[in-house]
Write a protein that holds these residues in place. Structure first.
Motif, PDB file in Angstrom:
ATOM      1  N   GLY A   1     -10.804 -18.308   6.699  1.00 57.83           N
ATOM      2  CA  GLY A   1     -10.657 -18.148   7.775  1.00 57.83           C
ATOM      3  C   GLY A   1      -9.931 -16.593   7.882  1.00 57.83           C
ATOM      4  N   ILE A   2      -9.166 -16.409   9.344  1.00 60.34           N
ATOM      5  CA  ILE A   2      -8.419 -14.526   9.165  1.00 60.34           C
ATOM      6  C   ILE A   2      -7.409 -15.097   8.296  1.00 60.34           C
ATOM      7  N   GLY A   3      -7.045 -14.172   7.334  1.00 60.57           N
ATOM      8  CA  GLY A   3      -6.016 -13.666   6.888  1.00 60.57           C
ATOM      9  C   GLY A   3      -5.619 -15.062   6.048  1.00 60.57           C
ATOM     10  N   GLU A   4      -6.918 -15.637   5.341  1.00 59.13           N
ATOM     11  CA  GLU A   4      -7.085 -16.743   4.135  1.00 59.13           C
ATOM     12  C   GLU A   4      -7.825 -16.228   2.911  1.00 59.13           C
ATOM     13  N   ARG A   5      -7.140 -16.200   1.716  1.00 61.68           N
ATOM     14  CA  ARG A   5      -7.977 -16.026   0.430  1.00 61.68           C
ATOM     15  C   ARG A   5      -7.467 -17.236  -0.199  1.00 61.68           C
TER      16      ARG A   5
ATOM     17  N   THR B   1      -9.673  -3.690  -5.679  1.00 64.15           N
ATOM     18  CA  THR B   1      -9.163  -5.121  -5.929  1.00 64.15           C
ATOM     19  C   THR B   1      -8.567  -5.235  -5.593  1.00 64.15           C
ATOM     20  N   ALA B   2      -7.686  -5.014  -4.939  1.00 67.29           N
ATOM     21  CA  ALA B   2      -6.006  -4.799  -4.253  1.00 67.29           C
ATOM     22  C   ALA B   2      -5.785  -6.148  -3.634  1.00 67.29           C
ATOM     23  N   TRP B   3      -7.149  -6.266  -2.626  1.00 71.00           N
ATOM     24  CA  TRP B   3      -6.786  -7.379  -1.802  1.00 71.00           C
ATOM     25  C   TRP B   3      -6.669  -8.570  -2.362  1.00 71.00           C
ATOM     26  N   GLN B   4      -7.134  -9.015  -3.480  1.00 64.82           N
ATOM     27  CA  GLN B   4      -6.278  -9.771  -4.090  1.00 64.82           C
ATOM     28  C   GLN B   4      -4.847 -10.394  -4.761  1.00 64.82           C
ATOM     29  N   ARG B   5      -4.876  -8.560  -4.287  1.00 58.15           N
ATOM     30  CA  ARG B   5      -2.924  -9.089  -4.618  1.00 58.15           C
ATOM     31  C   ARG B   5      -2.185  -9.100  -3.152  1.00 58.15           C
ATOM     32  N   GLY B   6      -2.797  -9.424  -1.966  1.00 56.13           N
ATOM     33  CA  GLY B   6      -2.481  -9.152  -0.801  1.00 56.13           C
ATOM     34  C   GLY B   6      -2.321  -7.685   0.055  1.00 56.13           C
ATOM     35  N   GLU B   7      -2.354  -6.472  -0.497  1.00 54.67           N
ATOM     36  CA  GLU B   7      -3.062  -5.153  -0.455  1.00 54.67           C
ATOM     37  C   GLU B   7      -4.207  -4.732  -0.302  1.00 54.67           C
TER      38      GLU B   7
ATOM     39  N   VAL C   1      -0.214   2.491   1.328  1.00 56.38           N
ATOM     40  CA  VAL C   1      -0.839   0.984   0.666  1.00 56.38           C
ATOM     41  C   VAL C   1      -0.016  -0.178   1.336  1.00 56.38           C
ATOM     42  N   PHE C   2      -0.754  -0.548   1.855  1.00 59.73           N
ATOM     43  CA  PHE C   2      -0.296  -1.431   2.858  1.00 59.73           C
ATOM     44  C   PHE C   2      -0.731  -3.266   3.028  1.00 59.73           C
ATOM     45  N   SER C   3       0.620  -3.677   3.094  1.00 59.13           N
ATOM     46  CA  SER C   3       0.540  -5.262   2.771  1.00 59.13           C
ATOM     47  C   SER C   3      -0.761  -6.149   4.133  1.00 59.13           C
ATOM     48  N   THR C   4      -1.229  -6.363   3.425  1.00 63.52           N
ATOM     49  CA  THR C   4      -2.262  -7.332   4.373  1.00 63.52           C
ATOM     50  C   THR C   4      -1.538  -8.474   5.620  1.00 63.52           C
ATOM     51  N   ASP C   5      -0.611  -8.925   4.638  1.00 68.16           N
ATOM     52  CA  ASP C   5       0.715 -10.146   5.152  1.00 68.16           C
ATOM     53  C   ASP C   5       1.587  -9.961   5.683  1.00 68.16           C
ATOM     54  N   ASP C   6       1.835  -8.815   6.323  1.00 65.97           N
ATOM     55  CA  ASP C   6       2.687  -7.908   7.543  1.00 65.97           C
ATOM     56  C   ASP C   6       1.676  -6.775   8.296  1.00 65.97           C
ATOM     57  N   LEU C   7       1.234  -7.565   9.432  1.00 62.64           N
ATOM     58  CA  LEU C   7       0.784  -6.475  10.145  1.00 62.64           C
ATOM     59  C   LEU C   7       1.457  -5.431  10.489  1.00 62.64           C
ATOM     60  N   GLY C   8       2.622  -6.133  10.770  1.00 63.06           N
ATOM     61  CA  GLY C   8       3.739  -5.741  11.571  1.00 63.06           C
ATOM     62  C   GLY C   8       3.914  -4.242  11.115  1.00 63.06           C
ATOM     63  N   ALA C   9       4.847  -4.506   9.984  1.00 65.14           N
ATOM     64  CA  ALA C   9       5.102  -3.547   8.676  1.00 65.14           C
ATOM     65  C   ALA C   9       4.179  -2.243   9.122  1.00 65.14           C
ATOM     66  N   PHE C  10       2.848  -2.296   9.119  1.00 66.03           N
ATOM     67  CA  PHE C  10       1.663  -2.047   8.745  1.00 66.03           C
ATOM     68  C   PHE C  10       1.438  -0.497  10.182  1.00 66.03           C
ATOM     69  N   PHE C  11       1.935  -1.645  11.359  1.00 68.73           N
ATOM     70  CA  PHE C  11       1.628  -0.540  12.646  1.00 68.73           C
ATOM     71  C   PHE C  11       2.843   0.222  12.947  1.00 68.73           C
ATOM     72  N   ASP C  12       4.336  -0.498  11.868  1.00 66.58           N
ATOM     73  CA  ASP C  12       4.959   0.353  12.113  1.00 66.58           C
ATOM     74  C   ASP C  12       5.173   1.715  11.437  1.00 66.58           C
ATOM     75  N   ALA C  13       4.410   1.706  10.363  1.00 69.09           N
ATOM     76  CA  ALA C  13       3.694   2.687   9.867  1.00 69.09           C
ATOM     77  C   ALA C  13       3.384   4.099  10.542  1.00 69.09           C
ATOM     78  N   LEU C  14       2.152   3.472  11.086  1.00 72.50           N
ATOM     79  CA  LEU C  14       1.916   4.054  11.694  1.00 72.50           C
ATOM     80  C   LEU C  14       1.951   5.095  12.651  1.00 72.50           C
ATOM     81  N   GLU C  15       3.097   4.383  13.485  1.00 73.75           N
ATOM     82  CA  GLU C  15       3.589   4.971  14.404  1.00 73.75           C
ATOM     83  C   GLU C  15       4.609   6.654  13.667  1.00 73.75           C
ATOM     84  N   HIS C  16       5.370   6.568  12.979  1.00 70.11           N
ATOM     85  CA  HIS C  16       6.603   6.628  11.566  1.00 70.11           C
ATOM     86  C   HIS C  16       4.914   8.067  11.408  1.00 70.11           C
ATOM     87  N   ALA C  17       4.048   7.696  11.276  1.00 69.14           N
ATOM     88  CA  ALA C  17       3.214   8.537   9.781  1.00 69.14           C
ATOM     89  C   ALA C  17       2.697   9.781  10.709  1.00 69.14           C
TER      90      ALA C  17
END
Length: 308
Positions: free
Chosen positions: A105-109, A230-236, A274-290
Motif C-alpha cells: 500500500g501507500i507508504g509500505e515497503r 536503490t536508496a528507497w530501500q533505506r527510506g530515502e 536526500v529526503f526521507s520517505t517517512d517524513d514528508l512534513g520535513a520534506f515540504f518544510d525543506a522545499l519552503e526553505h530552499a
C-alpha cells in the motif's frame, strides 16, 4: 508516481481547484479574487476549467452548511472532489493491485521471500504476480518498483516481466521500476539481459542500467548511480537537480493524497537533496526553505504556490 489514467483531473481544472482552495482559505484578499477572475477570463479553456471546478464546489454546498471555519470548509470540499477522482489522488490505491499475488500500500515497503529462495523487496504502491513453472521462474510486475536478489538455478531462468519487456537474471541482483509507460532497470550485482518482443536484447552489467518502453523500444545502456537508485530501500530518495514536478511525483507514492500546483512553472524548479520517505512534513518544510514556494497542506491535498 501519479496515475494519469481514466478519471484524472486535467491540468487546467487542477489549477482552478487550487484557486478555489486559496479563495476559501480564510486568508484570501480582494486582489486574490480579481486575479482569479482575470485567470478565468484569459481563455475559453480556462473559463471552462473554472466552471468545472466551481461545479464540483457547488455540488458539495449542503455538506459545508454550519461549518465555522472557511479554511476547513475549503479543505473538505476539495478533499471530496478529489476522492471523486480517486485514480488521480491515489487515495484508494490502484485497481491493478487488487488481484495481484503480492502488493504494498501507500507508504509500505516489504520483502517477499519466494519459494525458490529468491527475495523481492517491494517499494510503496507496488504489485506483481508470481508464475513459477518447472522450466522458468517468472515475476510479472504490474506497477511500482522492486529490488530482486535471485537464488541461482541455471536450469530455471529467473525473469521479471514488465510493460512488454523481459529482464532475465544472469546470476544477479537488480532494480526494476515502472514509470507510467517506461521501465528502468539498474544492476547492482553481476548482469541481466533485457529484451522486448521483436527487438534485440542487451546485456547490462553491474553499475549500469537501461530504460525501455513500448513506444521507444530499448534505450542505450549507460552507467548509473545504483546507490541513489536503490536508496528507497533505506527510506530515502536522492535527487540531483531534478524538476520539482518529477520530485513530487516520486514523493506522492509515500503518502495518501494529491499535490496541486497553482502555477505550472513551479514544476520546473530544480531540486537537489536526500529526503526521507517517512517524513514528508520535513520534506515540504525543506522545499519552503530552499525554493520560492509556499506549501499549504490540507487533508488529502497539498497546494504548491509561489512564495509572496
Amino acid at each position: 508516481m501519479t496515475d494519469q489514467g481514466a478519471g484524472s483531473l486535467d491540468p487546467l481544472t487542477e489549477e482552478a481547484l487550487a484557486w478555489l482552495v486559496r479563495l476559501h482559505s480564510g486568508e484570501e484578499t480582494e486582489q486574490d479574487w480579481q486575479l482569479y477572475h482575470d485567470w478565468k477570463a484569459a481563455s475559453g479553456e480556462q473559463r471552462a476549467a473554472a466552471e468545472r471546478a466551481e461545479a464540483m464546489w457547488s455540488r458539495l454546498g449542503p455538506a459545508l452548511a454550519g461549518k465555522k471555519s472557511r479554511k476547513i470548509s475549503g479543505a473538505l470540499v476539495l478533499m471530496v472532489a478529489l476522492l471523486g477522482t480517486a485514480a488521480y489522488s491515489g487515495v484508494l490505491g490502484r485497481s491493478n493491485q487488487w488481484l495481484a499475488d503480492e502488493a504494498t500500500g501507500i507508504g509500505e515497503r516489504r520483502t517477499v521471500h519466494l519459494a525458490d529462495g529468491s527475495a523481492v523487496v517491494l517499494d510503496s504502491v507496488t504489485s506483481f504476480d508470481v508464475e513459477f513453472s518447472n522450466n522458468e521462474r517468472r515475476i510479472k510486475l504490474r506497477d511500482g518498483q522492486i529490488y530482486v536478489t535471485v537464488a541461482p538455478n541455471p536450469e530455471r531462468p529467473f525473469v521479471v516481466e514488465a510493460q512488454g519487456g523481459d529482464v532475465q537474471a544472469l546470476g544477479t541482483a537488480f532494480n526494476v521500476r515502472i514509470d507510467e509507460a517506461e521501465v528502468s532497470v539498474a544492476v547492482t550485482e553481476h548482469a541481466v539481459r533485457v529484451g522486448m518482443m521483436n527487438a534485440q536484447s542487451v546485456d547490462v552489467s553491474v553499475g549500469y542500467g537501461v530504460d525501455y518502453s513500448r513506444a521507444d523500444g530499448l534505450g542505450q545502456v549507460a552507467a548509473v548511480d545504483t546507490a541513489s537508485i536503490t536508496a528507497w530501500q533505506r527510506g530515502e530518495l536522492v535527487f540531483d537537480n531534478r524538476p520539482l514536478g518529477d520530485v513530487l511525483e516520486d514523493m506522492e507514492r509515500y503518502e495518501r493524497g494529491a499535490v496541486i500546483f497553482t502555477d505550472a512553472e513551479l514544476k520546473q524548479l530544480p531540486v537537489t537533496g536526500v529526503f526521507s520517505t517517512d517524513d514528508l512534513g520535513a520534506f515540504f518544510d525543506a522545499l519552503e526553505h530552499a525554493l520560492p514556494v509556499r506549501v499549504t497542506r490540507l487533508p488529502l491535498v497539498t497546494v504548491i504556490s509561489r512564495a509572496e
